[in-house]
Design an enzyme around this catalytic site. Structure first.
Site, PDB file in Angstrom:
ATOM      1  N   HIS A  24       0.799  -1.226   0.000  1.00  0.00           N
ATOM      2  CA  HIS A  24       0.000   0.000   0.000  1.00  0.00           C
ATOM      3  C   HIS A  24       0.832   1.276   0.000  1.00  0.00           C
ATOM      4  O   HIS A  24       0.290   2.371  -0.005  1.00  0.00           O
ATOM      5  CB  HIS A  24      -0.938   0.013   1.210  1.00  0.00           C
TER       6      HIS A  24
HETATM    7  C1  UD1 Z   1      -1.639   5.237   6.366  1.00  0.00           C
HETATM    8  C2  UD1 Z   1      -0.295   5.644   6.973  1.00  0.00           C
HETATM    9  C3  UD1 Z   1       0.737   4.533   6.721  1.00  0.00           C
HETATM   10  C4  UD1 Z   1       0.229   3.188   7.200  1.00  0.00           C
HETATM   11  C5  UD1 Z   1      -1.125   2.909   6.558  1.00  0.00           C
HETATM   12  C6  UD1 Z   1      -1.696   1.603   7.042  1.00  0.00           C
HETATM   13  C7  UD1 Z   1       0.238   8.044   6.989  1.00  0.00           C
HETATM   14  C8  UD1 Z   1       1.040   9.101   6.352  1.00  0.00           C
HETATM   15  N1  UD1 Z   1       0.215   6.857   6.376  1.00  0.00           N
HETATM   16  O1  UD1 Z   1      -1.467   5.161   4.956  1.00  0.00           O
HETATM   17  O2  UD1 Z   1       1.917   4.834   7.423  1.00  0.00           O
HETATM   18  O3  UD1 Z   1       1.149   2.189   6.859  1.00  0.00           O
HETATM   19  O4  UD1 Z   1      -2.022   3.978   6.900  1.00  0.00           O
HETATM   20  O5  UD1 Z   1      -2.889   1.309   6.392  1.00  0.00           O
HETATM   21  O6  UD1 Z   1      -0.338   8.270   8.013  1.00  0.00           O
HETATM   22  N2  UD1 Z   1      -9.040   5.059   2.641  1.00  0.00           N
HETATM   23  C9  UD1 Z   1     -10.291   4.468   2.637  1.00  0.00           C
HETATM   24  N3  UD1 Z   1     -10.809   4.044   3.825  1.00  0.00           N
HETATM   25  C10 UD1 Z   1     -10.155   4.181   4.998  1.00  0.00           C
HETATM   26  C11 UD1 Z   1      -8.896   4.791   5.002  1.00  0.00           C
HETATM   27  C12 UD1 Z   1      -8.347   5.219   3.826  1.00  0.00           C
HETATM   28  O7  UD1 Z   1     -10.904   4.314   1.591  1.00  0.00           O
HETATM   29  O8  UD1 Z   1     -10.697   3.750   6.047  1.00  0.00           O
HETATM   30  C13 UD1 Z   1      -8.456   5.490   1.352  1.00  0.00           C
HETATM   31  C14 UD1 Z   1      -8.707   6.942   1.050  1.00  0.00           C
HETATM   32  O9  UD1 Z   1      -8.905   7.043  -0.318  1.00  0.00           O
HETATM   33  C15 UD1 Z   1      -7.412   7.595   1.421  1.00  0.00           C
HETATM   34  C16 UD1 Z   1      -6.396   6.527   1.102  1.00  0.00           C
HETATM   35  O10 UD1 Z   1      -7.055   5.295   1.406  1.00  0.00           O
HETATM   36  O11 UD1 Z   1      -7.196   8.773   0.723  1.00  0.00           O
HETATM   37  C17 UD1 Z   1      -5.132   6.637   1.914  1.00  0.00           C
HETATM   38  O12 UD1 Z   1      -5.423   6.713   3.312  1.00  0.00           O
HETATM   39  P1  UD1 Z   1      -4.415   7.477   4.316  1.00  0.00           P
HETATM   40  O13 UD1 Z   1      -4.844   7.291   5.726  1.00  0.00           O
HETATM   41  O14 UD1 Z   1      -4.222   8.871   3.849  1.00  0.00           O
HETATM   42  O15 UD1 Z   1      -3.058   6.757   4.059  1.00  0.00           O
HETATM   43  P2  UD1 Z   1      -2.696   5.213   3.986  1.00  0.00           P
HETATM   44  O16 UD1 Z   1      -2.196   4.917   2.626  1.00  0.00           O
HETATM   45  O17 UD1 Z   1      -3.814   4.370   4.521  1.00  0.00           O
END
Ligand code: UD1
Length: 373
Positions: A211
């Site tokens: 991811h």
């Molecule tokens: C985040 C953490 C990363 C961790 C990962 C575990 C940061 C900078 N990154 O990355 O260190 O390894 O979590 O999963 O904090 N989304 C959903 N549903 C959710 C959450 C996210 O659809 O419940 C989608 C959204 O489109 C979002 C994207 O995933 O924009 C990324 O989510 P985000 O929390 O920004 O970063 P991660 O890639 O999950």
């Protein structure tokens, strides 16, 4: 003593659960859990509360997704209101996600002491947002709880006083040890067998989690991942629970049908803690770019390939089962071949990864005469 622990994203829940359990033993401690809502889908958040027997969070900030600045700022604005209302004696943050840095910064500005669990880890790669989060959080923290010796050395080099640094082991391993038996009862391999029509048997499949923006945010990189899957599917099923970020990118880049065409690839929604732990315990090998999985596989003695250029957890390479490959299809395919031919390095469990890290942390904090800032 009022203590607030912060959770936000998926890798935080299994770190706070053992702390919550450890604080329950102290009648003098009122331990509250604040969930920022950085992760909000049921299978990225609620299922972990159920699996890890965590109580409903005392406060839910509902911040959601956004750019780094948006997400960090929203957490700060909402968390500040909670801190002003609750005035805790200490804030505990874990790991390296945006919620970690946002809450430590908010607390430090209100002169509330901060404890960072999983402090001192460094990849020395500032293109990773997590590296920036780790560095800033450590500078602001009054108690730095470290999982491995490299973290102690990193903090020393950065001039952090020894007085604040405690090598305590790994709270994530506390959770793993506690739930290992329960995970064996999971029906996930049976469910996947039914879903994909191929038997998912122990030591017969490759488990994948990817991811990181560096792996999934570029078309070319996702194509390399596809090539890897094509190169290893002859060994058996490849089980790939797909993170929402990765799923979004596969769809955006129009690669869904190509992934679907890999015959032995089993794509699933993100899985809960117990189901994933069950798959991890029975896998032949794991391909990942996660931080925590490098540690969990080392503890479980399961071969792990980390598809990154560096790791902030060098102990998993030095004594564990982990090998770094970057995103090189040749390297990954050849290592997976080795693994299925039963060639892998010997490993051992790092010191202090014994299921008692959270107890050590709770003892240190409760016995600190006054929580110092
Ligand atoms: C985040 C953490 C990363 C961790 C990962 C575990 C940061 C900078 N990154 O990355 O260190 O390894 O979590 O999963 O904090 N989304 C959903 N549903 C959710 C959450 C996210 O659809 O419940 C989608 C959204 O489109 C979002 C994207 O995933 O924009 C990324 O989510 P985000 O929390 O920004 O970063 P991660 O890639 O999950």
């Amino acid at each position: 003593m009022k203590i607030i622990s912060v959770v936000g994203a998926r890798p935080n829940f299994m770190k706070v659960a053992p702390l919550h359990r450890a604080f329950k033993k102290f009648r003098s401690v009122h331990h509250m859990i604040v969930h920022t809502g950085q992760h909000y889908d049921e299978n990225m958040s609620k299922v972990f509360f159920d699996d890890l027997e965590l109580p409903k969070p005392d406060v839910y900030l509902g911040v959601g997704s956004g750019s780094h600045a948006e997400q960090t700022a929203k957490v700060m604005v909402e968390f500040e209101k909670v801190l002003i209302r609750e005035m805790p004696d200490l804030v505990i943050v874990v790991g390296d996600v945006n919620s970690t840095v946002a809450c430590s910064l908010t607390a430090a500005k209100l002169l509330i002491p901060v404890a960072h669990v999983e402090a001192g880890l460094r990849s020395f790669d500032r293109t990773m947002p997590e590296e920036i989060n780790r560095m800033v959080t450590d500078v602001l923290s009054d108690y730095l709880f470290v999982t491995e010796e490299s973290g102690v050395l990193n903090l020393k080099h950065e001039g952090v006083s020894d007085r604040k640094v405690f090598l305590v082991g790994d709270v994530m391993i506390d959770s793993l040890m506690l739930y290992r038996e329960k995970a064996k009862l999971s029906a996930i391999s049976h469910q996947l067998t039914v879903k994909c029509g191929r038997r998912i048997l122990a030591r017969s499949y490759t488990l994948v989690t990817l991811h990181r923006p560096s792996n999934v945010d570029e078309t070319e990189n996702l194509r390399t991942i596809l090539k890897i899957f094509q190169g290893i599917e002859r060994h058996g099923p490849i089980i790939f629970p797909v993170h929402p970020r990765t799923r979004k990118r596969i769809e955006e880049f129009g690669l869904s049908s190509q992934f679907a065409a890999v015959k032995n690839l089993v794509l699933t929604e993100p899985l809960g803690y117990l189901d994933f732990l069950s798959l991890m315990m029975d896998a032949k090998i794991i391909l990942t770019d996660s931080g925590g999985i490098q540690e969990e596989t080392t503890y479980l003695s399961i071969p792990c390939i980390t598809m990154r250029e560096n790791t902030e957890r060098p102990i998993t390479i030095e004594v564990g089962t982990n090998v770094l490959t970057g995103l090189s299809s040749d390297k990954v395919i050849s290592l997976v071949d080795d693994c299925y031919a039963d060639k892998w390095k010997k490993s051992r469990v790092p010191d202090l990864w014994d299921g008692k890290a959270a107890e050590r942390i709770a003892d240190i904090l409760v016995n600190a005469k006054t929580l110092e800032h």
